[in-house]
Design an enzyme around this catalytic site. Structure first.
Site, PDB file in Angstrom:
ATOM      1  N   HIS A  16      41.886  40.257  32.523  1.00  0.00           N
ATOM      2  CA  HIS A  16      40.444  40.005  32.596  1.00  0.00           C
ATOM      3  C   HIS A  16      39.780  41.212  33.265  1.00  0.00           C
ATOM      4  O   HIS A  16      40.327  41.780  34.222  1.00  0.00           O
ATOM      5  CB  HIS A  16      40.182  38.732  33.401  1.00  0.00           C
ATOM      6  CG  HIS A  16      38.751  38.325  33.440  1.00  0.00           C
ATOM      7  ND1 HIS A  16      37.831  38.916  34.282  1.00  0.00           N
ATOM      8  CD2 HIS A  16      38.063  37.387  32.734  1.00  0.00           C
ATOM      9  CE1 HIS A  16      36.653  38.359  34.103  1.00  0.00           C
ATOM     10  NE2 HIS A  16      36.765  37.428  33.159  1.00  0.00           N
ATOM     11  N   ASP A  18      37.411  41.744  35.403  1.00  0.00           N
ATOM     12  CA  ASP A  18      37.248  41.696  36.856  1.00  0.00           C
ATOM     13  C   ASP A  18      38.593  41.811  37.569  1.00  0.00           C
ATOM     14  O   ASP A  18      38.694  42.420  38.634  1.00  0.00           O
ATOM     15  CB  ASP A  18      36.559  40.394  37.273  1.00  0.00           C
ATOM     16  CG  ASP A  18      35.123  40.315  36.806  1.00  0.00           C
ATOM     17  OD1 ASP A  18      34.473  41.376  36.694  1.00  0.00           O
ATOM     18  OD2 ASP A  18      34.644  39.192  36.537  1.00  0.00           O
ATOM     19  N   LYS A  19      39.625  41.225  36.971  1.00  0.00           N
ATOM     20  CA  LYS A  19      40.953  41.311  37.580  1.00  0.00           C
ATOM     21  C   LYS A  19      41.560  42.692  37.415  1.00  0.00           C
ATOM     22  O   LYS A  19      42.328  43.154  38.279  1.00  0.00           O
ATOM     23  CB  LYS A  19      41.867  40.240  36.974  1.00  0.00           C
ATOM     24  CG  LYS A  19      41.659  38.869  37.571  1.00  0.00           C
ATOM     25  CD  LYS A  19      42.232  38.819  38.964  1.00  0.00           C
ATOM     26  CE  LYS A  19      41.245  38.243  39.948  1.00  0.00           C
ATOM     27  NZ  LYS A  19      41.564  38.527  41.338  1.00  0.00           N
ATOM     28  N   GLU A  44      35.847  49.904  45.838  1.00  0.00           N
ATOM     29  CA  GLU A  44      35.277  49.095  44.758  1.00  0.00           C
ATOM     30  C   GLU A  44      35.558  49.781  43.422  1.00  0.00           C
ATOM     31  O   GLU A  44      35.543  51.009  43.322  1.00  0.00           O
ATOM     32  CB  GLU A  44      33.763  48.940  44.948  1.00  0.00           C
ATOM     33  CG  GLU A  44      33.327  48.496  46.335  1.00  0.00           C
ATOM     34  CD  GLU A  44      33.744  47.078  46.669  1.00  0.00           C
ATOM     35  OE1 GLU A  44      34.123  46.322  45.734  1.00  0.00           O
ATOM     36  OE2 GLU A  44      33.703  46.723  47.860  1.00  0.00           O
ATOM     37  N   GLU A  57      34.602  53.665  50.729  1.00  0.00           N
ATOM     38  CA  GLU A  57      34.846  54.464  51.917  1.00  0.00           C
ATOM     39  C   GLU A  57      36.322  54.381  52.309  1.00  0.00           C
ATOM     40  O   GLU A  57      36.916  53.295  52.248  1.00  0.00           O
ATOM     41  CB  GLU A  57      33.990  53.969  53.084  1.00  0.00           C
ATOM     42  CG  GLU A  57      32.484  54.006  52.813  1.00  0.00           C
ATOM     43  CD  GLU A  57      32.017  52.861  51.934  1.00  0.00           C
ATOM     44  OE1 GLU A  57      31.275  53.119  50.965  1.00  0.00           O
ATOM     45  OE2 GLU A  57      32.417  51.714  52.182  1.00  0.00           O
ATOM     46  N   LYS A 182      41.703  33.501  29.789  1.00  0.00           N
ATOM     47  CA  LYS A 182      41.164  32.585  30.789  1.00  0.00           C
ATOM     48  C   LYS A 182      41.751  31.199  30.538  1.00  0.00           C
ATOM     49  O   LYS A 182      42.079  30.847  29.401  1.00  0.00           O
ATOM     50  CB  LYS A 182      39.629  32.510  30.702  1.00  0.00           C
ATOM     51  CG  LYS A 182      38.927  33.834  30.911  1.00  0.00           C
ATOM     52  CD  LYS A 182      37.412  33.708  30.794  1.00  0.00           C
ATOM     53  CE  LYS A 182      36.809  33.137  32.053  1.00  0.00           C
ATOM     54  NZ  LYS A 182      35.321  33.244  32.046  1.00  0.00           N
ATOM     55  N   PHE A 250      38.858  36.293  19.254  1.00  0.00           N
ATOM     56  CA  PHE A 250      38.879  36.924  20.571  1.00  0.00           C
ATOM     57  C   PHE A 250      39.761  38.180  20.472  1.00  0.00           C
ATOM     58  O   PHE A 250      40.787  38.284  21.121  1.00  0.00           O
ATOM     59  CB  PHE A 250      39.414  35.955  21.621  1.00  0.00           C
ATOM     60  CG  PHE A 250      39.268  36.394  23.064  1.00  0.00           C
ATOM     61  CD1 PHE A 250      38.696  37.613  23.402  1.00  0.00           C
ATOM     62  CD2 PHE A 250      39.701  35.582  24.099  1.00  0.00           C
ATOM     63  CE1 PHE A 250      38.579  38.022  24.722  1.00  0.00           C
ATOM     64  CE2 PHE A 250      39.594  35.966  25.425  1.00  0.00           C
ATOM     65  CZ  PHE A 250      39.035  37.192  25.732  1.00  0.00           C
ATOM     66  N   ASP A 258      33.700  43.300  28.142  1.00  0.00           N
ATOM     67  CA  ASP A 258      32.806  42.916  29.229  1.00  0.00           C
ATOM     68  C   ASP A 258      33.140  43.793  30.427  1.00  0.00           C
ATOM     69  O   ASP A 258      34.313  44.056  30.706  1.00  0.00           O
ATOM     70  CB  ASP A 258      33.004  41.433  29.580  1.00  0.00           C
ATOM     71  CG  ASP A 258      31.949  40.897  30.523  1.00  0.00           C
ATOM     72  OD1 ASP A 258      30.947  41.596  30.761  1.00  0.00           O
ATOM     73  OD2 ASP A 258      32.126  39.781  31.031  1.00  0.00           O
ATOM     74  N   ALA A 259      32.143  44.248  31.134  1.00  0.00           N
ATOM     75  CA  ALA A 259      32.387  45.069  32.319  1.00  0.00           C
ATOM     76  C   ALA A 259      33.077  44.249  33.402  1.00  0.00           C
ATOM     77  O   ALA A 259      32.904  43.036  33.504  1.00  0.00           O
ATOM     78  CB  ALA A 259      31.068  45.632  32.847  1.00  0.00           C
ATOM     79  N   ARG A 264      34.603  39.783  41.920  1.00  0.00           N
ATOM     80  CA  ARG A 264      33.773  38.783  41.235  1.00  0.00           C
ATOM     81  C   ARG A 264      34.519  37.489  40.932  1.00  0.00           C
ATOM     82  O   ARG A 264      33.943  36.575  40.344  1.00  0.00           O
ATOM     83  CB  ARG A 264      33.210  39.363  39.934  1.00  0.00           C
ATOM     84  CG  ARG A 264      32.019  40.252  40.150  1.00  0.00           C
ATOM     85  CD  ARG A 264      31.097  40.303  38.956  1.00  0.00           C
ATOM     86  NE  ARG A 264      31.753  40.775  37.752  1.00  0.00           N
ATOM     87  CZ  ARG A 264      31.102  41.247  36.694  1.00  0.00           C
ATOM     88  NH1 ARG A 264      29.780  41.316  36.708  1.00  0.00           N
ATOM     89  NH2 ARG A 264      31.756  41.657  35.631  1.00  0.00           N
ATOM     90  N   LYS A 265      35.789  37.394  41.301  1.00  0.00           N
ATOM     91  CA  LYS A 265      36.558  36.189  41.010  1.00  0.00           C
ATOM     92  C   LYS A 265      37.107  35.582  42.299  1.00  0.00           C
ATOM     93  O   LYS A 265      38.276  35.211  42.389  1.00  0.00           O
ATOM     94  CB  LYS A 265      37.679  36.518  40.021  1.00  0.00           C
ATOM     95  CG  LYS A 265      37.177  36.762  38.610  1.00  0.00           C
ATOM     96  CD  LYS A 265      36.579  35.506  37.992  1.00  0.00           C
ATOM     97  CE  LYS A 265      35.981  35.730  36.611  1.00  0.00           C
ATOM     98  NZ  LYS A 265      34.661  36.429  36.678  1.00  0.00           N
ATOM     99  N   LYS A 285      40.277  45.977  50.179  1.00  0.00           N
ATOM    100  CA  LYS A 285      40.018  46.066  51.616  1.00  0.00           C
ATOM    101  C   LYS A 285      41.316  46.117  52.404  1.00  0.00           C
ATOM    102  O   LYS A 285      42.246  45.358  52.129  1.00  0.00           O
ATOM    103  CB  LYS A 285      39.194  44.863  52.079  1.00  0.00           C
ATOM    104  CG  LYS A 285      37.818  44.778  51.423  1.00  0.00           C
ATOM    105  CD  LYS A 285      37.069  43.524  51.826  1.00  0.00           C
ATOM    106  CE  LYS A 285      35.713  43.464  51.131  1.00  0.00           C
ATOM    107  NZ  LYS A 285      34.976  42.226  51.437  1.00  0.00           N
ATOM    108  N   LYS A 289      39.655  44.438  57.749  1.00  0.00           N
ATOM    109  CA  LYS A 289      38.509  43.687  57.238  1.00  0.00           C
ATOM    110  C   LYS A 289      38.840  42.203  57.298  1.00  0.00           C
ATOM    111  O   LYS A 289      39.719  41.717  56.585  1.00  0.00           O
ATOM    112  CB  LYS A 289      38.177  44.080  55.801  1.00  0.00           C
ATOM    113  CG  LYS A 289      37.317  45.328  55.653  1.00  0.00           C
ATOM    114  CD  LYS A 289      38.047  46.609  55.963  1.00  0.00           C
ATOM    115  CE  LYS A 289      37.211  47.840  55.607  1.00  0.00           C
ATOM    116  NZ  LYS A 289      37.902  49.083  56.019  1.00  0.00           N
ATOM    117  N   ASP A 291      37.305  39.725  56.201  1.00  0.00           N
ATOM    118  CA  ASP A 291      37.151  39.013  54.932  1.00  0.00           C
ATOM    119  C   ASP A 291      38.514  38.706  54.337  1.00  0.00           C
ATOM    120  O   ASP A 291      38.713  37.648  53.745  1.00  0.00           O
ATOM    121  CB  ASP A 291      36.361  39.869  53.924  1.00  0.00           C
ATOM    122  CG  ASP A 291      34.865  39.751  54.107  1.00  0.00           C
ATOM    123  OD1 ASP A 291      34.418  38.768  54.723  1.00  0.00           O
ATOM    124  OD2 ASP A 291      34.140  40.644  53.636  1.00  0.00           O
TER     125      ASP A 291
END
Length: 406
Positions: A16, A18-19, A44, A57, A182, A250, A258-259, A264-265, A285, A289, A291
């Site tokens: 995918h 995003d992955k 990123e 960074e 998916k 598909f 798709d970008a 995003r997941k 990260k 961090k 997060d």
């Protein structure tokens, strides 16, 4: 808490878009941590048709030092080439060799640069100052007794479907599959336990021609076979509804279709919507961090509480301020499932005595300053098998200490 209901979670494959971005970002995290365990990374990634862009960074003297290599913008000799090679190897491993996205031919841009000195001064140890959190924020951990790995069943099975399909694609057992896919699983719960799979959705990128006739039927039969291998037989029946590639064709997928962007997941990465999320992504990260690291330790604590038999469900929240070492708050919710005389308040008192919940304390306890992150970036950060240094936050080695402490 309701005892009878329907619930749904989704997963996405390693292919995918995003992955793909998450895995690239975490490959950079691993590369820099392999050079310097104290490296700082916030990487990123953007993926789109035949293009990958890095931004963010870093601080890693073997790779980037503005004072030592000013003539190259801070980059060590060969470092930029090593980063590009790492990115291309990650995409190659996923399996993208398509005209719209090929590991060897996509355009690559690296916009990583040095870490802000103002962030560094808050995070770094100095004198009597302990290492501070890399940012403010709230983080959640969760565990429940719906599966052997103490994960929400809907997400657990959604992940396993795609993991099996990816394994078959890589082995050649399902050569008609392409990397992007998916899944989504809806379960019926009675008395808090899953009793039936009502709907299963699988959309998978496929080779040309597998959207009609006998080849489409072969693809559909294959997906149903995978579902039958993954889900317990008692959850499936003639009443289970399947939606397999419900839009039809598909063939165009991944970053060409798709970008993709890092982070995003985050619900796929965590608990499939069965628990709260603080909003921060994990991939790209380093473990200073919170997060990432505090979300990992929150899962670790929640899983050990459920594994100890103190509750059937447990949610934990931690909060931090940038530059401050100690958490601002610790919250435990047992959702009315507590057992053996244990209370949430007692656990809130005990947990900080078992694990120091500062960024450095978390990293030390879980062994997070290692290149262990790329495997986390597809099929969930939680509910995975701890092996060696990998997925240390999935261990249940705190159970005995918990039992003694409460």
């Amino acid at each position: 808490m309701r005892s009878s209901y329907f619930f749904t979670s989704e997963s996405v494959s390693e292919g995918h878009p995003d992955k793909v971005a998450d895995q690239i970002s975490d490959s950079i995290v691993d590369l820099l941590l392999s050079k310097d365990p104290e490296a700082r990374i916030a990487c990123e990634t953007l993926t789109t048709t035949n293009r990958v862009v890095l931004a963010g960074e870093i601080r890693c003297k073997p790779i980037y030092d503005e004072d030592r290599w000013p003539e190259s913008g801070g980059w060590a000799p060969g470092a930029r080439e090593e980063i590009e090679a790492t990115v291309r190897a990650t995409v190659k491993k996923i399996g993208y060799e398509q005209s719209g996205f090929h590991w060897n031919t996509f355009d690559f841009a690296n916009h990583l640069h040095g870490q802000s000195a103002h962030i560094a001064q808050g995070v770094d140890e100095s004198g009597n100052k302990d290492e501070g959190a890399g940012d403010q924020g709230i983080m959640f951990g969760f565990a429940c007794d719906e599966t052997p790995d103490l994960m929400p069943a809907t997400l657990y099975y959604s992940h396993k479907i795609l993991e099996k399909m990816a394994a078959d694609r890589h082995s050649g057992a399902a050569p008609f599959l392409e990397p992007d896919a998916k899944s989504q699983v809806t379960l019926k719960f009675e008395n808090g336990k899953p009793v039936a799979a009502t709907t299963v959705v699988v959309s998978t990128q496929h080779a040309k021609g597998y959207d009609e006739g006998d080849k489409e039927a072969e693809l559909h039969a294959y997906v149903k076979k995978v579902v039958a291998e993954v889900l317990p037989a008692e959850l499936l029946s003639d009443a289970t509804i399947y939606h397999i590639n419900p839009t039809g064709s598909f063939e165009i997928g991944g970053p060409d279709g798709d970008a993709g962007l890092t982070g995003r997941k985050i619900i796929v990465d965590t608990y499939g919507g069965a628990a709260p999320h603080g909003g921060g992504a994990f991939s790209g990260k380093d473990p200073t961090k919170v997060d990432r690291s505090a979300a990992y330790v929150s899962r670790y604590l929640a899983k050990n509480i459920v594994a100890a038999g103190f509750a059937r469900r447990c949610t934990i929240q931690l909060s931090y301020a940038i530059g401050v070492a100690e958490p601002l708050s610790l919250y435990v919710d047992l959702h009315g499932t507590e057992a053996n005389g244990v209370t949430a308040a007692k656990l809130e008192e005990v947990l900080p005595t078992l694990v120091r919940l500062t960024p450095k304390g978390i990293r030390t306890h879980l062994g997070l300053n290692k290149p262990i992150y790329q495997p986390t970036a597809a099929y969930g950060h939680f509910g995975r098998k701890p092996e060696g240094d990998l997925f240390s936050w999935e261990r249940t080695d705190l159970v005995d200490a918990l039992k003694q402490a409460v």
